[in-house]
Design a protein around this motif. Structure first.
Motif, short mmCIF file in Angstrom:
data_model
loop_
_atom_site.label_atom_id
_atom_site.label_comp_id
_atom_site.label_asym_id
_atom_site.label_seq_id
_atom_site.Cartn_x
_atom_site.Cartn_y
_atom_site.Cartn_z
N LYS A 48 0.81 -1.22 0.00
CA LYS A 48 0.00 0.00 0.00
C LYS A 48 0.84 1.27 0.00
O LYS A 48 0.59 2.18 -0.78
CB LYS A 48 -0.90 0.05 1.26
CG LYS A 48 -1.90 -1.06 1.35
CD LYS A 48 -2.64 -1.03 2.68
CE LYS A 48 -1.78 -1.41 3.88
NZ LYS A 48 -1.25 -2.77 3.88
N THR B 161 3.99 1.63 -0.80
CA THR B 161 4.77 1.72 -2.04
C THR B 161 3.87 2.24 -3.17
O THR B 161 4.26 3.11 -3.95
CB THR B 161 5.35 0.34 -2.42
OG1 THR B 161 6.01 -0.19 -1.26
CG2 THR B 161 6.31 0.43 -3.57
N SER C 136 3.05 -3.93 -10.59
CA SER C 136 4.10 -3.96 -9.58
C SER C 136 4.34 -2.54 -9.13
O SER C 136 4.88 -1.72 -9.87
CB SER C 136 5.38 -4.56 -10.17
OG SER C 136 6.47 -4.26 -9.33
#
Ligand SMILES: Nc1nc2c(ncn2[C@@H]2O[C@H](COP(=O)(O)OP(=O)(O)OP(=O)(O)O)[C@@H](O)[C@H]2O)c(=O)[nH]1
Ligand SMILES: [Mg+2]
Length: 531
Positions: free
Chosen positions: A27, A29, A259
């Motif tokens: 979260k 990041t 990602s």
């Protein structure tokens, strides 16, 4: 997309949401990359940054930096294309879930982050249930696709089954683990390729004219291409297409794969929040609900944090504006005390940083520095006696005695603890017998956060010790009945930071006995936030 076409443009462009998940799914990041794409920061920081490397903005508390976990919700407001995002990064650890649950009362949508290798984890399930209770629209981000991840269909099935919600793929991953090369953007027929070399770079996107476009083969090598084409065909057959209304109703969630660490899939998710996410919604309140387009300003406090900025040493109330156009200097009625407050220094947050807010609109989250008048659950209006309802308060489940390392500093400790109690970070009880304070929390890590904050923010080393009590109950009833009860149970009586009476015990048997012997007295495990 517009679900309330009558909203003024400034309100309609607001998207206020929380990022939620099981601990460690990414979260913070992801939040950091949102800020990067929104242009609010120039360089992304890391959750576990070493040495001089930059840290993430939303994990700004010392303990968050030391441990690499979030312990407190932090708010950020920034523009993204034509939208204004108000985002709240929440802690995943269940010890801090009271903060997360309160945050969910102040947002219009949730972004649920799932770790691609782990799927639906226990805390995801719990948070999800809270969202469903409130019919909160949910957008899903399946993170960490750069690592070995589970089969895409398996992840989607798991969400559909465990969370009982329809899932529609907004993107589809190509390749797994080290062979993961990117995603196909189903909503816009684009191929997005991930750049592993530069983690802060916006992914390259290639427009494709349908899945039989020969350009696809130029960028996707075999056998990845065949596998992808086979999967996407199956997905189109088996999974429902995006239904924007079902998303707004909270019965369907679109899922993006990506990602966060590699800044991949983030922009597509942000576009999705802008295009399909809800505009500011009607706020439930008593005696009537509040609609965002009302011209008068209404707001409510869902979080309070003291000493956010050590230089200022103040207390900031996080206020979600439920309606109207707020301007700096406005005078608002504090409904609980009926006092009028001039809001002269409202701020917009960028995590620990803040900026004076000249104006704000329904949907925004603003900070109001104050000296303790504003508490969680309080409502501010232009005069009408409206109260926002439904802000949760958890029963304290663990009790410990808190003592100052230096016994001469007991008064200082009292002040610090009272501040944390008013912040909602803990419940603090002063026993009528004996010394010290009894602190009640939901999860054990909260004791550690408190000890670390009392030391850092008040220069006061403290210890937490086990207490002779294990449960706390608020005492309610007619004054005569309560007084009689207090006199007969002095060793068990304490007062909380508001001066309200609390009954402490270590035996459920005691609680049952009180209820039998004192039918005019009620014991409750939580206290209503509003009085
Ligand atoms: N490989 C990989 N690691 C990631 C990715 N995103 C985040 N991480 C790592 O996962 C760990 C947890 O990330 P956080 O962003 O702190 O997760 P969080 O959900 O905010 O955690 P809590 O707030 O403590 O619940 C960190 O070490 C990140 O660097 C990703 O896309 N790929
Ligand atoms: Mg975090």
């Amino acid at each position: 997309m517009s679900n309330r076409p009558d909203l003024p443009a400034e309100i309609a462009r607001r998207r206020t949401f929380a990022i939620i998940s099981h601990p460690d799914a990414g979260k913070t990041t992801l939040t950091e990359k949102f800020l990067l794409y929104g242009g609010a920061i120039q360089m992304a920081g890391q959750v576990r940054a070493k040495g001089e490397a930059r840290r993430t903005r939303s994990d700004f508390m010392q303990m968050e930096k030391d441990r690499g976990i979030s312990v407190s919700a932090s708010a950020m407001s920034f523009d993204f294309e034509k939208y204004r995002f108000n985002l709240v990064d929440t802690p995943g650890h269940s010890d801090f879930s009271e903060d997360t649950y309160r945050t969910l009362t102040a947002v219009d949508a949730a972004v649920m982050v799932i770790d691609g290798a782990k799927g639906v984890e226990s805390q995801t399930q719990k948070l999800f249930e809270v969202c469903r209770l409130r019919d909160l629209p949910i957008l899903t981000f399946c993170n960490k696709m750069d690592r070995e991840s589970r089969d895409t269909f398996e992840i989607i099935d798991e969400i559909q089954e465990n969370l009982a919600i329809d899932v529609t793929p907004a993107s589809w991953p190509i390749g797994v683990g080290r062979e993961f090369i990117g995603c196909y953007d189903i909503l816009r027929d684009k191929l997005e390729l991930m750049d592993r070399a530069d983690r802060n770079k916006i992914a390259t996107s290639i427009s494709i004219k349908g899945l039989d476009d020969p350009k696809l083969a130029e960028h996707v090598p075999e056998p990845l291409l065949s596998k992808f084409l086979e999967e996407i065909e199956m997905a189109k057959e088996l999974l429902p297409p995006l239904d924007p209304q079902a998303l707004l109703d909270g019965t369907m969630t679109p899922i993006w794969f990506g990602s966060a660490m590699n800044s991949f899939g983030v922009k597509e998710l942000m576009d999705g929040i802008g295009t399909y996410g809800p505009e500011p919604q009607v706020q439930s309140a008593t005696p009537r609900n509040v609609a965002p387009e009302e011209t008068k300003v209404t707001g409510f406090v869902f979080k309070v944090q003291a000493n956010m900025d050590p230089k200022h040493r103040d207390r900031v109330a996080f206020v979600r504006l439920a309606s109207g156009h707020f301007e700096r200097g406005m005078k608002l009625t504090h409904v609980r005390t009926k006092k009028v407050m001039a809001i002269t220094n409202p701020v917009l947050f960028l995590a620990a940083d803040r900026e004076l807010a000249e104006e704000a609109w329904a949907g925004d989250i603003i900070g109001i520095p104050n000296h303790g008048q504003l508490r969680i659950g309080d409502t501010l209006t232009e005069g009408e006696a409206i109260r926002v309802s439904g802000i949760p308060s958890f029963a304290p489940e663990l009790l410990q005695t808190c003592r100052a390392g230096d016994p001469m500093k007991a008064k200082h400790l009292e002040k610090a603890l009272m501040q944390f109690a008013e912040e909602g970070a803990a419940k603090v009880f002063k026993p009528s017998f004996g010394s010290g304070f009894i602190v009640g929390v939901v999860g054990p890590l909260q004791f550690e956060v408190l000890a670390s904050r009392i030391e850092l923010e008040y220069g006061l080393p403290v210890r937490f010790e086990s207490s002779q009590f294990t449960s706390a109950r608020w005492v309610k009833g007619e004054k005569a009945a309560v007084d009689k009860f207090i006199t007969a149970n002095k060793q068990h009586i304490a007062t909380d930071n508001d001066g309200d009476t609390v009954y402490l015990t270590r035996l459920q048997w005691d609680i049952d006995r009180v209820q039998r012997d004192y039918p005019d007295v009620t014991l409750t495990a939580t206290k209503e936030m509003m009085v």
